[in-house]
Design a protein around this motif. Structure first.
Motif, PDB file in Angstrom:
ATOM      1  N   ASP A 165       0.907  28.421 -28.769  1.00 56.41           N
ATOM      2  CA  ASP A 165      -0.275  28.982 -29.427  1.00 56.41           C
ATOM      3  C   ASP A 165      -1.259  27.906 -29.862  1.00 56.41           C
ATOM      4  O   ASP A 165      -2.460  28.133 -29.884  1.00 56.41           O
ATOM      5  CB  ASP A 165       0.129  29.812 -30.648  1.00 56.41           C
ATOM      6  CG  ASP A 165       0.843  31.095 -30.255  1.00 56.41           C
ATOM      7  OD1 ASP A 165       0.651  31.560 -29.112  1.00 56.41           O
ATOM      8  OD2 ASP A 165       1.587  31.636 -31.093  1.00 56.41           O
ATOM      9  N   GLU A 166      -0.755  26.720 -30.181  1.00 62.14           N
ATOM     10  CA  GLU A 166      -1.606  25.666 -30.729  1.00 62.14           C
ATOM     11  C   GLU A 166      -1.871  24.508 -29.781  1.00 62.14           C
ATOM     12  O   GLU A 166      -2.774  23.722 -30.011  1.00 62.14           O
ATOM     13  CB  GLU A 166      -0.965  25.056 -31.995  1.00 62.14           C
ATOM     14  CG  GLU A 166      -0.652  26.024 -33.091  1.00 62.14           C
ATOM     15  CD  GLU A 166       0.772  26.573 -33.000  1.00 62.14           C
ATOM     16  OE1 GLU A 166       1.513  26.219 -32.070  1.00 62.14           O
ATOM     17  OE2 GLU A 166       1.127  27.385 -33.866  1.00 62.14           O
ATOM     18  N   LEU A 167      -1.046  24.350 -28.739  1.00 70.00           N
ATOM     19  CA  LEU A 167      -1.100  23.140 -27.908  1.00 70.00           C
ATOM     20  C   LEU A 167      -1.157  23.452 -26.422  1.00 70.00           C
ATOM     21  O   LEU A 167      -0.637  24.463 -25.966  1.00 70.00           O
ATOM     22  CB  LEU A 167       0.146  22.287 -28.145  1.00 70.00           C
ATOM     23  CG  LEU A 167       0.348  21.682 -29.512  1.00 70.00           C
ATOM     24  CD1 LEU A 167       1.759  21.165 -29.640  1.00 70.00           C
ATOM     25  CD2 LEU A 167      -0.646  20.571 -29.739  1.00 70.00           C
ATOM     26  N   ARG A 168      -1.729  22.507 -25.714  1.00 71.52           N
ATOM     27  CA  ARG A 168      -1.705  22.521 -24.248  1.00 71.52           C
ATOM     28  C   ARG A 168      -1.205  21.136 -23.833  1.00 71.52           C
ATOM     29  O   ARG A 168      -1.741  20.126 -24.263  1.00 71.52           O
ATOM     30  CB  ARG A 168      -3.110  22.749 -23.710  1.00 71.52           C
ATOM     31  CG  ARG A 168      -3.219  22.544 -22.219  1.00 71.52           C
ATOM     32  CD  ARG A 168      -4.668  22.599 -21.753  1.00 71.52           C
ATOM     33  NE  ARG A 168      -5.174  23.951 -21.807  1.00 71.52           N
ATOM     34  CZ  ARG A 168      -6.367  24.285 -22.290  1.00 71.52           C
ATOM     35  NH1 ARG A 168      -7.167  23.366 -22.781  1.00 71.52           N
ATOM     36  NH2 ARG A 168      -6.763  25.540 -22.276  1.00 71.52           N
ATOM     37  N   ILE A 169      -0.156  21.110 -23.010  1.00 69.08           N
ATOM     38  CA  ILE A 169       0.379  19.846 -22.503  1.00 69.08           C
ATOM     39  C   ILE A 169       0.156  19.847 -20.995  1.00 69.08           C
ATOM     40  O   ILE A 169       0.632  20.734 -20.286  1.00 69.08           O
ATOM     41  CB  ILE A 169       1.876  19.694 -22.836  1.00 69.08           C
ATOM     42  CG1 ILE A 169       2.067  19.714 -24.357  1.00 69.08           C
ATOM     43  CG2 ILE A 169       2.439  18.421 -22.207  1.00 69.08           C
ATOM     44  CD1 ILE A 169       3.522  19.754 -24.797  1.00 69.08           C
ATOM     45  N   ILE A 170      -0.594  18.855 -20.519  1.00 73.67           N
ATOM     46  CA  ILE A 170      -0.880  18.723 -19.095  1.00 73.67           C
ATOM     47  C   ILE A 170       0.004  17.610 -18.548  1.00 73.67           C
ATOM     48  O   ILE A 170       0.052  16.512 -19.106  1.00 73.67           O
ATOM     49  CB  ILE A 170      -2.366  18.358 -18.837  1.00 73.67           C
ATOM     50  CG1 ILE A 170      -3.295  19.310 -19.576  1.00 73.67           C
ATOM     51  CG2 ILE A 170      -2.653  18.308 -17.342  1.00 73.67           C
ATOM     52  CD1 ILE A 170      -3.219  20.730 -19.127  1.00 73.67           C
ATOM     53  N   TYR A 171       0.694  17.898 -17.446  1.00 70.83           N
ATOM     54  CA  TYR A 171       1.614  16.904 -16.892  1.00 70.83           C
ATOM     55  C   TYR A 171       1.711  17.049 -15.385  1.00 70.83           C
ATOM     56  O   TYR A 171       1.234  18.008 -14.797  1.00 70.83           O
ATOM     57  CB  TYR A 171       2.997  17.026 -17.538  1.00 70.83           C
ATOM     58  CG  TYR A 171       3.692  18.350 -17.318  1.00 70.83           C
ATOM     59  CD1 TYR A 171       4.649  18.498 -16.308  1.00 70.83           C
ATOM     60  CD2 TYR A 171       3.430  19.458 -18.120  1.00 70.83           C
ATOM     61  CE1 TYR A 171       5.306  19.707 -16.121  1.00 70.83           C
ATOM     62  CE2 TYR A 171       4.080  20.652 -17.938  1.00 70.83           C
ATOM     63  CZ  TYR A 171       5.017  20.781 -16.940  1.00 70.83           C
ATOM     64  OH  TYR A 171       5.672  21.975 -16.744  1.00 70.83           O
ATOM     65  N   LYS A 172       2.314  16.032 -14.786  1.00 69.15           N
ATOM     66  CA  LYS A 172       2.610  16.126 -13.358  1.00 69.15           C
ATOM     67  C   LYS A 172       4.055  15.725 -13.144  1.00 69.15           C
ATOM     68  O   LYS A 172       4.618  14.919 -13.900  1.00 69.15           O
ATOM     69  CB  LYS A 172       1.653  15.290 -12.509  1.00 69.15           C
ATOM     70  CG  LYS A 172       1.793  13.806 -12.618  1.00 69.15           C
ATOM     71  CD  LYS A 172       0.795  13.137 -11.681  1.00 69.15           C
ATOM     72  CE  LYS A 172       0.900  11.639 -11.728  1.00 69.15           C
ATOM     73  NZ  LYS A 172      -0.013  11.011 -10.774  1.00 69.15           N
ATOM     74  N   ILE A 173       4.627  16.304 -12.118  1.00 67.77           N
ATOM     75  CA  ILE A 173       6.015  16.042 -11.776  1.00 67.77           C
ATOM     76  C   ILE A 173       6.010  15.041 -10.625  1.00 67.77           C
ATOM     77  O   ILE A 173       5.374  15.269  -9.604  1.00 67.77           O
ATOM     78  CB  ILE A 173       6.733  17.338 -11.353  1.00 67.77           C
ATOM     79  CG1 ILE A 173       6.704  18.345 -12.510  1.00 67.77           C
ATOM     80  CG2 ILE A 173       8.157  17.050 -10.880  1.00 67.77           C
ATOM     81  CD1 ILE A 173       7.130  19.744 -12.115  1.00 67.77           C
TER      82      ILE A 173
END
Length: 190
Positions: A165-173
């Motif tokens: 609800d509060e965060l967005r985590i952008i990542y790559k594998i």
């Protein structure tokens, strides 16, 4: 947004919805031979919306590109097996900044496959209290199940987004190095 109960639809349309939800099959609805609507799964819809939201945020988009360049430069010329081995051999992980949590938080002690770009580290460091605990819990979830997030579409293809609800985590594998590179941790605006 309008909501419909699937049971109110005809059997033929329910079959299309069932196939879409189970297999990800897309259905194009046409009028006079021209497409007017597309039936996609809810997960695909959310991933498309997330891609649009990120692509329309120029600051976040730039931070992601910068973080990706930073991590690529740090691992350039290093064979994937060496990156993984050096991460396991040293606490600093061959120059990478591993995610760490204060002592005594068992769920976050060993995030052996997680690597945070400097900007992602700054995003994590900017969180406090409940938000920080949720961020750390989310990182632990991504570490144990890298496909827990949603795969993004062009122009962010190859990246994943995990949201609370509060965060967005952008990542790559990075499968060949058996690691997950966190590019951004972003607070969502209310």
């Amino acid at each position: 947004m309008k909501h419909l109960d699937v049971l109110d639809l005809s059997e033929e349309v329910r079959d299309l919805v069932r196939e879409c939800a189970a297999k990800g099959t897309r259905t194009v609805f046409e009028r006079n031979g021209r497409p007017v609507a597309v039936l996609v799964s809810h997960d695909e819809y959310l991933a498309l919306r997330e891609t649009i939201d990120i692509a329309n945020d120029p600051l976040l988009f730039a931070r992601i590109a910068e973080a990706d360049d930073e991590v690529s430069q740090r691992t350039a010329g290093v064979p994937p097996a060496d990156v993984a081995a050096s991460r396991a051999a040293t606490p600093e992980g061959a120059g990478e900044t591993p995610a760490r949590q204060p002592a005594g938080t068992p769920a976050f002690r060993t995030l052996e496959r997680l690597v945070l770009a400097n900007s992602a580290r700054a995003g994590l460091d900017a969180t406090e209290g409940v938000i920080r605990r949720r961020a750390l819990s989310s990182l632990a979830r991504i570490n144990s199940d890298p496909i827990a997030g949603a795969p993004l579409f062009e122009p962010l293809k190859g990246l994943w987004s995990y949201r609370t609800d509060e965060l967005r985590i952008i990542y790559k594998i990075v499968a060949e190095a058996r690691m997950v590179v966190v590019l951004a941790i972003d607070r969502l605006r209310a």
